[in-house]
Design a protein around this motif. Structure first.
Motif, PDB file in Angstrom:
ATOM      1  N   HIS A 111      10.140  -3.750  11.010  1.00 42.28           N
ATOM      2  CA  HIS A 111      10.083  -5.115  10.450  1.00 42.28           C
ATOM      3  C   HIS A 111      10.344  -5.059   8.941  1.00 42.28           C
ATOM      4  CE1 HIS A 111       8.041  -6.970  14.066  1.00 42.28           C
ATOM      5  NE2 HIS A 111       8.145  -5.697  14.355  1.00 42.28           N
ATOM      6  N   PRO A 112      11.388  -5.743   8.466  1.00 43.50           N
ATOM      7  CA  PRO A 112      11.785  -5.627   7.052  1.00 43.50           C
ATOM      8  C   PRO A 112      10.879  -6.424   6.104  1.00 43.50           C
ATOM      9  CG  PRO A 112      13.233  -7.163   8.178  1.00 43.50           C
ATOM     10  CD  PRO A 112      12.271  -6.666   9.209  1.00 43.50           C
ATOM     11  N   TYR A 113      10.014  -5.734   5.406  1.00 48.11           N
ATOM     12  CA  TYR A 113       9.222  -6.359   4.339  1.00 48.11           C
ATOM     13  C   TYR A 113       9.460  -5.562   3.074  1.00 48.11           C
ATOM     14  CZ  TYR A 113       6.955  -9.223   7.810  1.00 48.11           C
ATOM     15  OH  TYR A 113       6.732 -10.143   8.798  1.00 48.11           O
ATOM     16  N   GLU A 114       9.258  -6.218   1.939  1.00 47.15           N
ATOM     17  CA  GLU A 114       9.494  -5.551   0.646  1.00 47.15           C
ATOM     18  C   GLU A 114       8.208  -5.555  -0.174  1.00 47.15           C
ATOM     19  OE1 GLU A 114      13.194  -4.833   1.728  1.00 47.15           O
ATOM     20  OE2 GLU A 114      12.577  -4.353  -0.327  1.00 47.15           O
ATOM     21  N   PRO A 115       7.951  -4.514  -0.964  1.00 41.81           N
ATOM     22  CA  PRO A 115       6.780  -4.561  -1.854  1.00 41.81           C
ATOM     23  C   PRO A 115       6.973  -5.678  -2.887  1.00 41.81           C
ATOM     24  CG  PRO A 115       7.899  -2.421  -2.006  1.00 41.81           C
ATOM     25  CD  PRO A 115       8.718  -3.281  -1.123  1.00 41.81           C
TER      26      PRO A 115
ATOM     27  N   PRO B  46      -0.489 -16.825  -8.313  1.00 44.17           N
ATOM     28  CA  PRO B  46      -1.710 -16.127  -8.763  1.00 44.17           C
ATOM     29  C   PRO B  46      -1.482 -14.635  -9.016  1.00 44.17           C
ATOM     30  CG  PRO B  46      -1.900 -16.820  -6.448  1.00 44.17           C
ATOM     31  CD  PRO B  46      -0.672 -17.457  -6.981  1.00 44.17           C
ATOM     32  N   ALA B  47      -0.579 -14.030  -8.234  1.00 42.51           N
ATOM     33  CA  ALA B  47      -0.345 -12.583  -8.424  1.00 42.51           C
ATOM     34  C   ALA B  47       0.305 -12.327  -9.790  1.00 42.51           C
ATOM     35  CB  ALA B  47       0.535 -12.051  -7.297  1.00 42.51           C
TER      36      ALA B  47
ATOM     37  N   VAL C 112      -5.494  -5.451  -0.797  1.00 43.52           N
ATOM     38  CA  VAL C 112      -4.355  -4.618  -1.204  1.00 43.52           C
ATOM     39  C   VAL C 112      -3.363  -5.461  -2.017  1.00 43.52           C
ATOM     40  CG1 VAL C 112      -2.282  -3.426  -0.341  1.00 43.52           C
ATOM     41  CG2 VAL C 112      -4.529  -2.948   0.684  1.00 43.52           C
ATOM     42  N   ASN C 113      -3.071  -6.656  -1.533  1.00 41.71           N
ATOM     43  CA  ASN C 113      -2.097  -7.492  -2.256  1.00 41.71           C
ATOM     44  C   ASN C 113      -2.663  -7.965  -3.597  1.00 41.71           C
ATOM     45  OD1 ASN C 113      -0.084  -7.150  -0.358  1.00 41.71           O
ATOM     46  ND2 ASN C 113      -0.758  -8.876   0.869  1.00 41.71           N
ATOM     47  N   ASP C 114      -3.985  -8.079  -3.662  1.00 41.09           N
ATOM     48  CA  ASP C 114      -4.615  -8.425  -4.946  1.00 41.09           C
ATOM     49  C   ASP C 114      -4.612  -7.234  -5.902  1.00 41.09           C
ATOM     50  OD1 ASP C 114      -7.203 -10.797  -3.850  1.00 41.09           O
ATOM     51  OD2 ASP C 114      -5.111 -11.049  -4.465  1.00 41.09           O
ATOM     52  N   GLU C 115      -4.504  -6.031  -5.360  1.00 42.53           N
ATOM     53  CA  GLU C 115      -4.506  -4.800  -6.165  1.00 42.53           C
ATOM     54  C   GLU C 115      -3.111  -4.534  -6.744  1.00 42.53           C
ATOM     55  OE1 GLU C 115      -6.808  -2.981  -7.156  1.00 42.53           O
ATOM     56  OE2 GLU C 115      -5.775  -1.158  -7.791  1.00 42.53           O
ATOM     57  N   TYR C 116      -2.100  -5.064  -6.085  1.00 44.41           N
ATOM     58  CA  TYR C 116      -0.716  -4.724  -6.434  1.00 44.41           C
ATOM     59  C   TYR C 116      -0.352  -5.120  -7.863  1.00 44.41           C
ATOM     60  CZ  TYR C 116       4.086  -3.399  -5.533  1.00 44.41           C
ATOM     61  OH  TYR C 116       5.303  -2.775  -5.585  1.00 44.41           O
ATOM     62  N   PRO C 117      -0.788  -6.283  -8.363  1.00 46.93           N
ATOM     63  CA  PRO C 117      -0.463  -6.643  -9.758  1.00 46.93           C
ATOM     64  C   PRO C 117      -0.992  -5.623 -10.772  1.00 46.93           C
ATOM     65  CG  PRO C 117      -1.211  -8.572  -8.573  1.00 46.93           C
ATOM     66  CD  PRO C 117      -1.452  -7.404  -7.656  1.00 46.93           C
ATOM     67  N   ARG C 118      -2.181  -5.038 -10.495  1.00 45.35           N
ATOM     68  CA  ARG C 118      -2.704  -4.020 -11.414  1.00 45.35           C
ATOM     69  C   ARG C 118      -1.834  -2.782 -11.384  1.00 45.35           C
ATOM     70  NH1 ARG C 118      -4.370   0.445 -11.402  1.00 45.35           N
ATOM     71  NH2 ARG C 118      -4.319   0.596  -9.147  1.00 45.35           N
TER      72      ARG C 118
ATOM     73  N   GLU D 159       0.848  -1.205   0.000  1.00 40.68           N
ATOM     74  CA  GLU D 159       0.000   0.000   0.000  1.00 40.68           C
ATOM     75  C   GLU D 159       0.877   1.246   0.000  1.00 40.68           C
ATOM     76  OE1 GLU D 159      -2.383   1.353   3.592  1.00 40.68           O
ATOM     77  OE2 GLU D 159      -4.028   0.884   2.192  1.00 40.68           O
ATOM     78  N   PHE D 160       1.950   1.197   0.776  1.00 41.67           N
ATOM     79  CA  PHE D 160       2.865   2.340   0.841  1.00 41.67           C
ATOM     80  C   PHE D 160       3.491   2.591  -0.541  1.00 41.67           C
ATOM     81  CE2 PHE D 160       5.318   5.381   3.114  1.00 41.67           C
ATOM     82  CZ  PHE D 160       6.531   5.441   2.462  1.00 41.67           C
TER      83      PHE D 160
END
Ligand code: NAI
Ligand code: SAJ
Length: 443
Positions: free
Chosen positions: A245-249, A346-347, A284-290, A217-218
């Protein structure tokens, strides 16, 4: 030592057969997929995770004959647990496996479910299935436990991943714990109930999905700002804080993180509770591919080559007239995880669909995935040794080792250079940017 039947020889089941065998247990690997059994009998891991001598050297009996279940001490079930088209848990595979176990079960056997399920599923799905198949009574004639698998391919293997163990009663739980202690070199956590263990597994994956959704989202927000703000630069700075906490888009692929939250969501909703954060994170994670697909098209439209090949800058309205020639996009990384061939992604499928809606011509390049899998499963042309200048955009989605040494297009200005959209953050470092002739965009 015990006789152990591992039921379900997938990414989880095969390494377990080898691990139990290596500790002296008498191990049988059973699967309904006869092709897999043939491959294993030839000493090969069909999931291409283990090297062949590990399989060859083992004394595991691989078979598609369920009668081997008769007389074993333990059956460990590691079958798939997908969701259906409406994101509802589909435990029919677990139920079928339970009935098969029941049909061949002898009294005194202990059955352990390892597949990821929602809290309560072992009691409401697996136990009745085994009782139907056997006519036996759980608790008095056979025992059941639940112990979720938590391996992460290429990150943490079976022997070195802490295990949660639970049982339909304490004695069963403690017996199962001693079985795993004979193989694992990690902590064994004794859960008070099977539902606790089922829920813990779901929560682990939900937490990961929510955390990835936060940075996705960021990143999407950064992409819409009227100032230049690279999300990966921000994350690099924020990670200097000791408790950040280290996460990556990224595209959230695999068959677990995009799936398992729906187990927890649907279980809560069954009792009228709406878990908003869990569901919003999935959205949000389903929106990221678009978002990524739109970014790719914007980058193509923004380069010199847009006059010659690319479409006008994407607009919200997808019904734009087709471009004179279709923009050519090379997707680098079809497997969802680096250095694996696991294409349960799926993404990625969503991103490809979105790019097709922009009339892009799509090509796939993944040294770990056979061409026929790329072409049959994703319906795009598979490229083995790409000439990067033949494309309008390179989209790097998975950082296989082979991509680390990627030779970027030369620095000379060259209208044929592709835009590089990097989802891995590897090609967008300061140094890499100096090497690429085209702007790189990190998403
Ligand atoms: N793949 C992973 O990294 C991890 C997966 N898990 C969980 O473990 C479970 C298994 O996952 P994977 O190994 O990836 O699945 P998979 O799909 O790779 O393997 C499942 C295997 O079960 C077999 N099978 C299905 N029905 C059967 C039956 N009735 N009798 C015998 N064999 C049968 C299939 O032929 C297949 O070979 C899932 O619940 C998953 O969520 C948990 C942690 C890690
Ligand atoms: C809580 C947790 O770490 N779960 C692990 C996860 O493993 P999995 O193989 O699905 O890999 P993963 O590293 O979670 O990545 C899943 C997906 O998410 C993406 N991803 C991951 C981390 C991140 O910061 N950003 C991001 O975009 C990855 O690219 C991938 O497409 O799910 C496994 C499972 O349950 O199958 C589980 O056993 C593993 O321990």
């Amino acid at each position: 030592m015990s006789t152990v039947c591992i039921l379900g020889l997938g990414v989880v089941g095969v390494p377990q057969t080898i691990a139990f065998d290596s500790e002296g247990h008498d191990v049988i690997g059973y699967d309904i997929d006869e092709q897999k059994i043939e491959t294993l009998k030839q000493g090969q891991d069909p999931n291409e995770e283990l090297d062949s001598e590990q399989v060859e050297r083992s004394d595991v009996t691989f078979t598609a004959d369920p009668s081997v279940i008769q007389g074993v001490d333990y059956v460990i079930i590691t079958v798939s647990t997908p969701i259906d088209a409406w994101n509802r848990p589909d435990l029919s595979i677990v139920s079928d496996a339970g009935e098969t176990v029941g049909e061949h079960l002898e009294r005194g056997t202990t059955v352990v479910l390892e597949s990821t399920v929602y809290p309560g599923a072992t009691r409401e799905v697996l136990i009745p299935a085994i009782e139907r198949g056997s006519g036996f009574d759980a608790g008095s004639e056979f025992s059941v436990g639940y112990s979720p698998e938590r391996i992460s391919p290429n990150v943490s293997g079976f022997k070195h991943t802490a295990k949660i163990v639970s049982g339909q009663d304490e004695a069963t739980r403690d017996d199962i714990a001693s079985l795993y202690r004979s193989v694992l070199e990690e902590e064994i956590h004794l859960a008070p109930t099977m539902a606790t263990a089922e829920a813990a597994k779901c929560l682990e994956n939900v937490q990961r999905d929510v955390n990835i959704a936060l940075v996705n989202e960021f990143a999407m927000g950064c992409g819409e700002l009227d100032i230049e703000l690279d999300p990966r630069d921000v994350l690099e700075a924020a990670q200097t804080k000791w408790n950040f906490h280290p996460y990556e888009p990224g595209l959230v692929g695999g068959h677990c993180i995009p799936v398992d939250p729906y187990f927890m969501i649907s279980r809560f909703e069954r009792n009228g509770f709406a878990p908003e954060i869990m569901r919003r994170a999935r959205n949000v994670n389903d929106e990221y591919p678009r978002f990524v697909a739109e970014r790719v098209m914007k980058e193509i439209a923004g380069t010199d080559r847009s006059e010659s090949t690319g479409p006008e800058r994407p607009t919200a309205d997808r019904n734009r007239s087709a471009a004179s020639t279709r923009p050519r996009v090379l997707v680098m990384g079809i497997a969802y995880k680096a250095n694996t061939n696991d294409v349960r992604n799926p993404a990625l499928e969503q991103m490809l669909d979105e790019l097709e809606q922009y009339n892009a011509e799509l090509f796939g390049f993944d040294p770990n995935v056979p061409n026929e899998v790329i072409e049959d499963r994703f319906d795009i042309a598979a490229i083995e040794d790409p000439d990067f200048s033949a494309y309008d955009a390179l989209v790097v989605t998975t950082l296989h080792d082979e991509f680390h040494d990627l030779q970027p297009p030369s620095r000379e200005s060259d209208a044929d250079s592709p835009v590089l959209v990097d989802l891995t953050g590897n090609f967008s470092s300061e140094t890499a940017r100096d090497e690429y002739v085209a702007p790189t965009y990190r998403v």
